[in-house]
Write a protein that holds these residues in place. Structure first.
Motif, PDB file in Angstrom:
ATOM      1  N   SER A  26       0.803  -1.217   0.000  1.00  0.00           N
ATOM      2  CA  SER A  26       0.000   0.000   0.000  1.00  0.00           C
ATOM      3  C   SER A  26       0.841   1.275   0.000  1.00  0.00           C
ATOM      4  CB  SER A  26      -0.917   0.020   1.225  1.00  0.00           C
ATOM      5  OG  SER A  26      -1.649   1.239   1.262  1.00  0.00           O
TER       6      SER A  26
ATOM      7  N   ASP B 108       6.578   2.800  -7.102  1.00  0.00           N
ATOM      8  CA  ASP B 108       5.381   2.451  -7.862  1.00  0.00           C
ATOM      9  C   ASP B 108       4.889   1.056  -7.473  1.00  0.00           C
ATOM     10  OD1 ASP B 108       7.007   0.576  -9.220  1.00  0.00           O
ATOM     11  OD2 ASP B 108       7.336   1.898 -10.921  1.00  0.00           O
ATOM     12  N   ARG B 109       3.760   0.658  -8.029  1.00  0.00           N
ATOM     13  CA  ARG B 109       3.139  -0.587  -7.580  1.00  0.00           C
ATOM     14  C   ARG B 109       3.973  -1.813  -7.921  1.00  0.00           C
ATOM     15  NH1 ARG B 109      -2.243  -0.593 -11.470  1.00  0.00           N
ATOM     16  NH2 ARG B 109      -1.218  -1.137 -13.455  1.00  0.00           N
TER      17      ARG B 109
ATOM     18  N   ARG C 125       6.402  -1.895  -5.049  1.00  0.00           N
ATOM     19  CA  ARG C 125       5.724  -2.239  -3.791  1.00  0.00           C
ATOM     20  C   ARG C 125       5.334  -3.716  -3.764  1.00  0.00           C
ATOM     21  NH1 ARG C 125       2.583   2.194  -5.160  1.00  0.00           N
ATOM     22  NH2 ARG C 125       0.648   0.934  -5.059  1.00  0.00           N
ATOM     23  N   TYR C 126       5.171  -4.304  -4.935  1.00  0.00           N
ATOM     24  CA  TYR C 126       4.835  -5.733  -5.014  1.00  0.00           C
ATOM     25  C   TYR C 126       6.056  -6.621  -4.794  1.00  0.00           C
ATOM     26  CZ  TYR C 126       3.155 -10.179  -6.928  1.00  0.00           C
ATOM     27  OH  TYR C 126       2.821 -11.504  -7.098  1.00  0.00           O
TER      28      TYR C 126
ATOM     29  N   ASN D  53      -4.515   2.034  -2.588  1.00  0.00           N
ATOM     30  CA  ASN D  53      -4.605   1.224  -3.796  1.00  0.00           C
ATOM     31  C   ASN D  53      -6.037   1.210  -4.318  1.00  0.00           C
ATOM     32  OD1 ASN D  53      -1.940   0.166  -4.278  1.00  0.00           O
ATOM     33  ND2 ASN D  53      -2.167  -1.100  -2.446  1.00  0.00           N
TER      34      ASN D  53
ATOM     35  N   ASP E  72      -5.199  -1.475  -9.142  1.00  0.00           N
ATOM     36  CA  ASP E  72      -3.968  -1.961  -8.512  1.00  0.00           C
ATOM     37  C   ASP E  72      -4.140  -3.398  -8.025  1.00  0.00           C
ATOM     38  OD1 ASP E  72      -2.474   0.493  -8.733  1.00  0.00           O
ATOM     39  OD2 ASP E  72      -3.706   1.289  -7.096  1.00  0.00           O
TER      40      ASP E  72
END
Length: 338
Positions: free
Chosen positions: A176, A189-190, A193-194, A226, A230
């Motif tokens: 998040s 960015d996502r 973050r993943y 998110n 997302d």
């Protein structure tokens, strides 16, 4: 009429006898504060298996001592925990049910006396302490702990593993933007973050060949959090890594006022199922057999996760079967009443 709720569901090499899942719920009953199984846990989980739940999932089971939500959580951070967890799986298997474990780390939501850790040094609220920002060594140690937890889960006889990436706990904190302010490769960015979850899945799959679920929060109830786009992105990434099912809950990332209503989280499972083309589990004030059957018949989710309904009635499957006039067979010992 074919009753979807009582139809089998196969994931890899595991077949559930029906679509009813006991959702993980913290019991705070490891009374010696060492993460070990107590007689209560055996009775608690076996009673739901005897009640004909198809898949019984343990509460959040911590992969590290500092990852517990409370001092009385179950643990799987050392080999000494395996024997007690094996007692749980044996009690579930006695009733032709399958056993799952939710591997977890609370991150900044750990309510402990000891030092706690998170992606960024941001406290959840005024009641919980400020966490220490995780170093890369902390991150590597935690990923290894999830891997070791998966190995121990296999040795304890679990059929399915779920990774807890919801409710604002550690994996969710990395995912998040509300809780992850990192500027290294684990934040931004996502895709970045993943990375933490990606590396956990990679590590777990080195030692685990069985079905793998991930629980996520499909709504963070804050504008800057998110979005469903997302969550669909994360779910597609998980599917590509070999995750078999997304268990979709919501909330818990930051304090928020949530007004629940019957089936209030089902829409998130439906959107992810359609958008990522992956199996999903629906949860959230599902209380009747007819309601569960509607979700399955309309292809909104593949499994029904029940929490409070199963706390209230361990024999909820029988209640649902009676409601739908389905001849559900129960324990031999209870035939006269069943």
């Amino acid at each position: 009429m074919k009753h979807q709720l009582f139809s089998p569901f196969t994931i890899k090499n595991v077949t559930l006898k029906n679509r009813i899942v006991m959702s993980p719920m913290c019991m705070y009953s490891a009374y010696d504060q060492d993460g070990h199984t107590q007689p209560f846990h055996i009775a608690h989980y076996e009673s739901r298996a005897a009640g004909q739940v198809g898949l019984v999932m343990t509460e959040a089971t911590s992969v590290l001592p500092e990852g517990r939500i409370s001092h009385e959580d179950l643990g799987i951070w050392e080999d000494a925990h395996i024997e007690g967890l094996r007692d749980i799986t044996a009690s579930i298997h006695r009733h032709d049910a399958k056993a799952a474990i939710q591997l977890a780390h609370a991150g900044r939501k750990a309510n402990l006396n000891d030092e706690i850790f998170a992606p960024s040094p941001k406290a959840f609220n005024e009641s919980l302490k400020e966490p220490t920002e995780m170093s890369e060594n902390d991150i590597r140690r935690t990923i290894q702990a999830f891997k070791e937890g998966a190995r121990r889960s296999k040795e304890a006889g679990f059929d399915i593993i779920e990774l807890h990436g919801a409710h604002g706990y550690l994996i969710n904190q990395f995912l998040s933007p509300l809780t992850n302010d990192r500027t290294d490769e684990y934040g931004g960015d996502r895709e970045e973050r993943y990375r933490f979850l990606r590396e956990i899945i990679e590590a777990v799959k080195e030692v685990w060949e069985g079905p793998l679920f991930v629980r996520i929060s499909g709504d963070e109830y804050q504008e800057d959090g998110n979005t469903m786009d997302d969550f669909i992105f994360f779910s597609k990434e998980m599917k590509a890594q070999g995750v078999d099912l997304i268990d979709v809950s919501s909330g818990g990332v930051v304090p928020a006022a949530i007004e629940p209503y019957p089936g209030y989280q089902v829409k998130y499972a439906e959107q992810i199922k359609e958008g990522a083309e992956i199996a999903t589990g629906a949860v959230g004030l599902i209380t009747s057999g007819i309601q569960a059957e509607e979700i399955l018949q309309n292809d909104r989710a593949d499994l029904i996760f029940l929490a409070r309904a199963l706390l209230k009635n361990p024999y909820w499957p029988k209640q649902a079967a009676d409601e739908m006039d389905f001849p559900l067979e129960g324990p031999r010992q209870y035939t006269r009443a069943w």
